[in-house]
Scaffold this active site. Structure first.
Site, PDB file in Angstrom:
ATOM      1  N   GLU A  32       0.818  -1.221   0.000  1.00 58.08           N
ATOM      2  CA  GLU A  32       0.000   0.000   0.000  1.00 58.08           C
ATOM      3  C   GLU A  32       0.848   1.266   0.000  1.00 58.08           C
ATOM      4  O   GLU A  32       0.515   2.249  -0.677  1.00 58.08           O
ATOM      5  CB  GLU A  32      -0.955   0.021   1.206  1.00 58.08           C
ATOM      6  CG  GLU A  32      -2.201  -0.834   1.041  1.00 58.08           C
ATOM      7  CD  GLU A  32      -1.963  -2.318   1.249  1.00 58.08           C
ATOM      8  OE1 GLU A  32      -0.837  -2.695   1.660  1.00 58.08           O
ATOM      9  OE2 GLU A  32      -2.888  -3.113   1.025  1.00 58.08           O
ATOM     10  N   HIS A  71     -11.390  -3.833   8.813  1.00 59.00           N
ATOM     11  CA  HIS A  71     -11.893  -3.708   7.444  1.00 59.00           C
ATOM     12  C   HIS A  71     -13.187  -2.885   7.410  1.00 59.00           C
ATOM     13  O   HIS A  71     -13.988  -3.042   6.494  1.00 59.00           O
ATOM     14  CB  HIS A  71     -12.203  -5.090   6.845  1.00 59.00           C
ATOM     15  CG  HIS A  71     -11.008  -5.800   6.278  1.00 59.00           C
ATOM     16  ND1 HIS A  71      -9.894  -6.077   7.013  1.00 59.00           N
ATOM     17  CD2 HIS A  71     -10.761  -6.298   5.043  1.00 59.00           C
ATOM     18  CE1 HIS A  71      -9.015  -6.716   6.263  1.00 59.00           C
ATOM     19  NE2 HIS A  71      -9.521  -6.861   5.066  1.00 59.00           N
TER      20      HIS A  71
END
Ligand SMILES: Cc1ncc(C[n+]2csc(CCOP(=O)(O)OP(=O)(O)O)c2C)c(N)n1
Length: 772
Positions: A503, A572
């Site tokens: 990321e 999440h």
């Protein structure tokens, strides 16, 4: 994941062998280089001159700190970092000397030397027309009329602009906004020094990737410290740079990313020792083995010897230009001073060690070679240094008394004012592999939110070839939420490709690619992962336009899907947009419906600023009318009144807006309360006027989002309403958000964790004084 590749079971016994890494094998001498005509006498003398320029600059900082810099004694007090690179001149000058004037470099917090060397070498390499472009860009007043006279004045001007930047002056390369640790000169490919250790590595990788894509032939030289070579972003950048899809034909063109990772191994991180204490490899070049089958063509070089550095780097750059990058080089060098001048070095360094390194000083040893080859006498060398010192002094005095940036311009350059209104002809109307299929509308003209997002990307990629899309699993698979399904087939893998799970490097390389001419869209599978990339988003993407004094825009979009309500648990499900609203320099967009998603994403892709585009996972399946037409854009900073009302105002964004509309219906039909619902649509910039006007009308306000209530951007909104509409308020502004806890998977608990329509109803009723 890629159907054309095999993942069949193979268990054949074998032994893997690491590629050979030459250590100190590239060694040469001036005699040898002159004999082989790899250097001219003038170039050799110039290398010495360039090293003198670097040293004179660094000695100035050293002496300024102690008050011993006679040209400015008692007249100027230097305030700023003192990360000196004295001792490392051969590495900077040797590496930059073989670059084309517009090749890229990135540098480090210890980057004065790299910056001086890059600018100096670039000006020496410029053709007259390129010098004129530079003169026009910086509005330099030049007296000479002949090319060499002009070149000499440009070198003095380079020194002046460098010192101005170190002194925080308006005439600095970054207009004093960047300073010592962020000095950059984008006009000649210097993409910036970086105060974040390892910060330059994804930028260099991204810029090199852009050069590969644009086929502009440029190479990126990434200077990076030995300490930085253990940092996550450096390792992620190496991983991204070496992805085989770049050179094995998977992307159509077979060319490695043209970046040279040049480790400036001065043996110490800050004070921690790389060898024996921190890293269990004989040389950091060994790390190349972990990333590429050929060990990234790594080589260890004597970084105190300018000609060896030059010879090795020439080979590295040639390999890059031939499509065989990335390349790894470890330059063993030494800095004579501590981390900075406040570091007395006694706790961790021996005197004999420093003496031994000073005995192989790059100016001393190269000077000896110049004398052996009868190109100079000791008196000539002394005179060259004196000349460099004097030239530096003239520019330093000028710089010290040059204008300061005005404090009234504190916000200038925070955001670029521009956008890609038109596309340069070379990039307009990109070719597609198959004809673009318009998203089918239903009989009411509706499409899904996720398809609206895709439609925006498809239209913008078709409009502008500089737009590329990458991230995890978004190519063949279409992404975790199938938002990008079919885009690979339309645009090909050169423009739509999967990355490793990196990321930080996904976002960081986008910064470099944007600086180098692309307009990347990158995808973060879950917004939670933006925390892994937060340094790239907040310290790099958000800051470079400002830190460069507006010299470089960073047009990139980070798409992230925000969860909540799907039972995905604590890692999440978060809506963390508020964190990024806290970093000026990035725009934050939070669409609540399909039409906004499309119109705002198109604006985001054309915007010349970095944009964080937050997609609601609960919204992906939402249908709505989305106007057709390539040029239907929604401007940032314009809130939408979703429902007019008179008793109370609700301000929210993303999924919560739809809950508020439901709540308004309940309030109206069941309680006779009229709620005005405002969808902020963008948080940065924020449409304060619409919100304040509404609150002045209703006298009551509730601000809500799915973000955890503590420190949420809702607090910023509530605070501003209170200050700007205080006299109109009948009650304190209320806020709604997720509970100050962690998103649980359990359904009943998650329901209680997030704010829903019924919570909005209760809050509004209490606020208007109605019993629940
Ligand atoms: C991410 C990050 N962590 C820590 C620091 C503080 N810091 C600045 S320089 C430095 C040492 C860097 O070592 P190296 O990369 O070898 O470069 P050198 O200073 O030796 O030139 C540290 C720890 C920082 N600026 N950035």
């Amino acid at each position: 994941m890629v159907l054309s590749l095999d993942c069949m079971p193979v268990f054949t016994p074998t032994t893997l062998k690491a590629a050979e890494i030459p250590v100190f094998q590239t060694r040469t001498s001036l005699l040898e280089e002159l004999g082989a005509k790899r250097i001219t006498k003038a170039e050799a003398l110039s290398l010495y001159d360039q090293m003198c320029a670097v040293r004179a600059l660094e000695e100035m900082i050293y002496q300024l700190r102690s008050g011993a810099y006679t040209p400015l004694a008692g007249k100027y007090e230097y305030q700023g970092p003192t990360h000196l690179s004295i001792g490392q001149e051969a590495a900077s000058v040797g590496a930059c000397s073989i670059l084309n004037w517009d090749d890229y470099i990135t540098s480090t917090h210890r980057g004065h030397g790299d910056s001086m060397a890059k600018g100096y070498a670039a000006i020496l390499a410029m053709a007259p027309a390129q010098m004129q472009t530079r003169i026009a860009h910086y509005k330099i007043v030049v007296k000479a009329t002949d090319p060499e006279g002009i070149r000499s004045e440009l070198i003095s001007d380079h020194i002046y602009r460098s010192i101005c930047e170190l002194f925080g002056k308006e005439h600095g390369y970054c207009k004093g906004r960047g300073g010592s640790m962020h000095i950059a000169d984008f006009t000649l490919g210097h993409l910036g020094a970086n105060a974040i250790v390892g910060g330059g590595t994804p930028i260099a990788t991204g810029a090199a990737y852009a050069s590969r894509y644009l086929k502009d032939g440029k190479v990126a030289m990434c200077f990076v410290g030995d300490g930085a070579f253990s940092n996550g972003i450096t390792l992620e950048s190496l991983q991204m740079a070496t992805m085989p899809q770049f050179e094995n034909g998977l992307q159509g063109i077979s060319a490695g990313v043209p970046v040279v990772f040049a480790i400036l191994n001065n043996l110490y991180a800050m004070t921690g020792q790389t060898h024996g204490e921190l890293c269990d490899v004989p040389y950091l070049a060994c790390r190349g083995w972990g990333f590429a089958q050929d060990g990234m063509q790594a080589e260890v070089v004597n970084g105190m010897d300018v000609l060896s550095v030059r010879a090795s780097m020439r080979k590295a750059v040639e390999e890059c230009r031939a499509g065989r990058g990335p390349i790894l080089r470890e330059l063993i060098t030494y800095r004579y001073y501590g981390h900075s001048l406040s570091d007395p070095r006694k706790a961790y360094r021996k005197k004999e060690e420093e003496t031994a390194w000073r005995e192989i000083d790059p100016l001393l040893t190269f000077g000896q070679q110049l004398m052996e080859c009868k190109l100079a006498t000791q008196a000539d060398l002394d005179a060259m240094y004196q000349k460099a010192f004097d030239r530096n002094a003239v520019e330093a005095v000028k710089a010290a008394f040059s204008p300061d940036p005005s404090a009234n311009e504190l916000y200038k350059y925070l955001y670029a004012e521009s956008s890609a209104v038109t596309v340069p002809a070379a990039y307009a109307q990109a070719k597609t592999l198959i004809p673009i299929e318009r998203t089918k509308r239903d009989d009411k003209g509706q499409i899904l939110y996720k398809d609206a997002i895709k439609e925006a990307m498809v239209e913008e990629m078709a409009r502008d070839q500089r737009v590329v899309l990458y991230g995890e699993d978004l190519a063949d698979y279409g992404g975790a939420f199938f938002v990008t399904s079919g885009m690979l087939e339309t645009f090909g893998r050169e423009r739509v490709f999967n990355t490793s799970i990196s990321e930080s490097a996904i976002c960081g390389t986008a910064v470099g690619a944007a600086m180098a001419g692309l307009r990347p869209i990158v995808e973060l599978m879950y917004f939670d992962f933006a925390l892994q990339a937060s340094d790239q988003i907040s310290n790099q993407a958000a800051k470079w336009h400002y830190m460069s004094g507006g010299e470089r825009t960073v047009p990139m979009v980070i798409r992230a899907s925000a969860g909540g309500g799907k039972g995905y648990g604590g890692q999440h499900s978060q809506s963390i947009e508020s964190i990024f609203c806290h970093t000026p320099g990035i725009k934050v967009v939070v669409p609540s419906n399909p039409a906004d998603a499309k119109g705002l994403l198109k604006t985001a892709i054309r915007d010349d600023n970095p944009v964080l585009f937050v997609e609601g996972q609960l919204l992906y399946g939402m249908k709505g009318v989305v106007p057709e037409g390539d040029d239907i854009l929604i401007p940032f900073g314009q809130a939408a009144i979703k429902r007019a009302g008179s008793d109370c105002t609700f301000i929210g964004w993303s999924y919560v807006v739809n809950e508020a509309v439901k709540a308004a219906e309940i309030l109206q039909t069941q309680h006779g309360v009229s709620l005005e619902v405002i969808d902020a649509r963008t948080l940065v910039p924020f449409d304060w006027d619409t919100v304040i006007a509404s609150v002045k009308k209703t006298g009551k306000a509730v601000v809500g989002s799915q973000a955890v209530k503590t420190c949420s951007f809702t607090a910023e909104v509530a605070d501003t309403i209170t200050r700007r509409a205080f006299d109109f308020l009948d009650a304190p502004v209320e806020r709604l958000g997720a509970a100050a806890s962690i998103s649980p998977q359990a359904k009943a608990m998650e329901k209680a964790y997030l704010p829903w329509a019924e919570d909005i109803v209760k809050t509004v009723l209490a606020l208007v004084g109605k019993k629940v």
